[in-house]
Design a protein around this motif. Structure first.
Motif, mmCIF file in Angstrom:
data_model
loop_
_atom_site.group_PDB
_atom_site.id
_atom_site.type_symbol
_atom_site.label_atom_id
_atom_site.label_comp_id
_atom_site.label_asym_id
_atom_site.label_seq_id
_atom_site.Cartn_x
_atom_site.Cartn_y
_atom_site.Cartn_z
ATOM 1 N N UNK A 25 0.816 -1.207 0.000
ATOM 2 C CA UNK A 25 0.000 0.000 0.000
ATOM 3 C C UNK A 25 0.850 1.257 0.000
ATOM 4 N N UNK A 26 1.968 1.229 0.714
ATOM 5 C CA UNK A 26 2.869 2.382 0.741
ATOM 6 C C UNK A 26 3.491 2.618 -0.632
ATOM 7 N N UNK A 27 3.825 1.541 -1.320
ATOM 8 C CA UNK A 27 4.418 1.687 -2.647
ATOM 9 C C UNK A 27 3.399 2.261 -3.630
ATOM 10 N N UNK A 28 2.165 1.786 -3.568
ATOM 11 C CA UNK A 28 1.105 2.305 -4.443
ATOM 12 C C UNK A 28 0.870 3.787 -4.151
ATOM 13 N N UNK A 29 0.835 4.167 -2.873
ATOM 14 C CA UNK A 29 0.653 5.574 -2.517
ATOM 15 C C UNK A 29 1.807 6.425 -3.051
ATOM 16 N N UNK A 30 3.037 5.948 -2.928
ATOM 17 C CA UNK A 30 4.198 6.696 -3.416
ATOM 18 C C UNK A 30 4.135 6.876 -4.934
ATOM 19 N N UNK A 31 3.718 5.840 -5.635
ATOM 20 C CA UNK A 31 3.592 5.936 -7.097
ATOM 21 C C UNK A 31 2.523 6.960 -7.464
ATOM 22 N N UNK A 32 1.376 6.877 -6.808
ATOM 23 C CA UNK A 32 0.295 7.835 -7.085
ATOM 24 C C UNK A 32 0.721 9.258 -6.738
ATOM 25 N N UNK A 33 1.416 9.418 -5.626
ATOM 26 C CA UNK A 33 1.858 10.753 -5.217
ATOM 27 C C UNK A 33 2.822 11.338 -6.229
ATOM 28 N N UNK A 34 3.751 10.535 -6.717
ATOM 29 C CA UNK A 34 4.759 11.038 -7.647
ATOM 30 C C UNK A 34 4.207 11.330 -9.032
ATOM 31 N N UNK A 35 3.200 10.618 -9.455
ATOM 32 C CA UNK A 35 2.690 10.784 -10.807
ATOM 33 C C UNK A 35 1.369 11.535 -10.888
ATOM 34 N N UNK A 36 0.673 11.695 -9.761
ATOM 35 C CA UNK A 36 -0.616 12.391 -9.779
ATOM 36 C C UNK A 36 -0.625 13.581 -8.825
ATOM 37 N N UNK A 37 -0.398 13.308 -7.546
ATOM 38 C CA UNK A 37 -0.546 14.358 -6.528
ATOM 39 C C UNK A 37 0.537 15.421 -6.616
ATOM 40 N N UNK A 38 1.773 15.022 -6.804
ATOM 41 C CA UNK A 38 2.874 15.983 -6.861
ATOM 42 C C UNK A 38 2.740 16.939 -8.055
ATOM 43 N N UNK A 39 2.444 16.454 -9.265
ATOM 44 C CA UNK A 39 2.244 17.400 -10.369
ATOM 45 C C UNK A 39 1.062 18.348 -10.141
ATOM 46 N N UNK A 40 -0.023 17.834 -9.567
ATOM 47 C CA UNK A 40 -1.168 18.706 -9.282
ATOM 48 C C UNK A 40 -0.773 19.782 -8.275
ATOM 49 N N UNK A 41 -0.038 19.408 -7.256
ATOM 50 C CA UNK A 41 0.413 20.384 -6.257
ATOM 51 C C UNK A 41 1.317 21.435 -6.893
ATOM 52 N N UNK A 42 2.194 21.037 -7.793
ATOM 53 C CA UNK A 42 3.090 21.987 -8.453
ATOM 54 C C UNK A 42 2.312 22.936 -9.368
#
Length: 52
Positions: free
Chosen positions: A8-25
């Motif tokens: 679950x942590x790996x899936x969250x990290x993948x989603x954060x790096x490819x979805x959440x982080x770009x949206x935040x930027x």
């Protein structure tokens, strides 16, 4: 190693790096552009460039 289930942590990290982080930027960029009022200082920049 193929066919291994991601944690679950790996899936969250993948989603954060490819979805959440770009949206935040993007949101951060929009906020910065909103408060950076280029119209007020444009003439000063223009005059500085003519002097050089």
């Amino acid at each position: 190693m193929p066919h291994h289930v991601q944690s679950g942590k790996a899936i969250f990290a993948i989603k954060a790096n490819f979805i959440l982080l770009p949206i935040a930027m993007i949101v951060l960029s929009i906020v910065v552009m909103y408060f950076y009022n280029l119209d007020k200082i444009y003439n000063q920049i223009k005059m500085t460039n003519k002097e050089n």
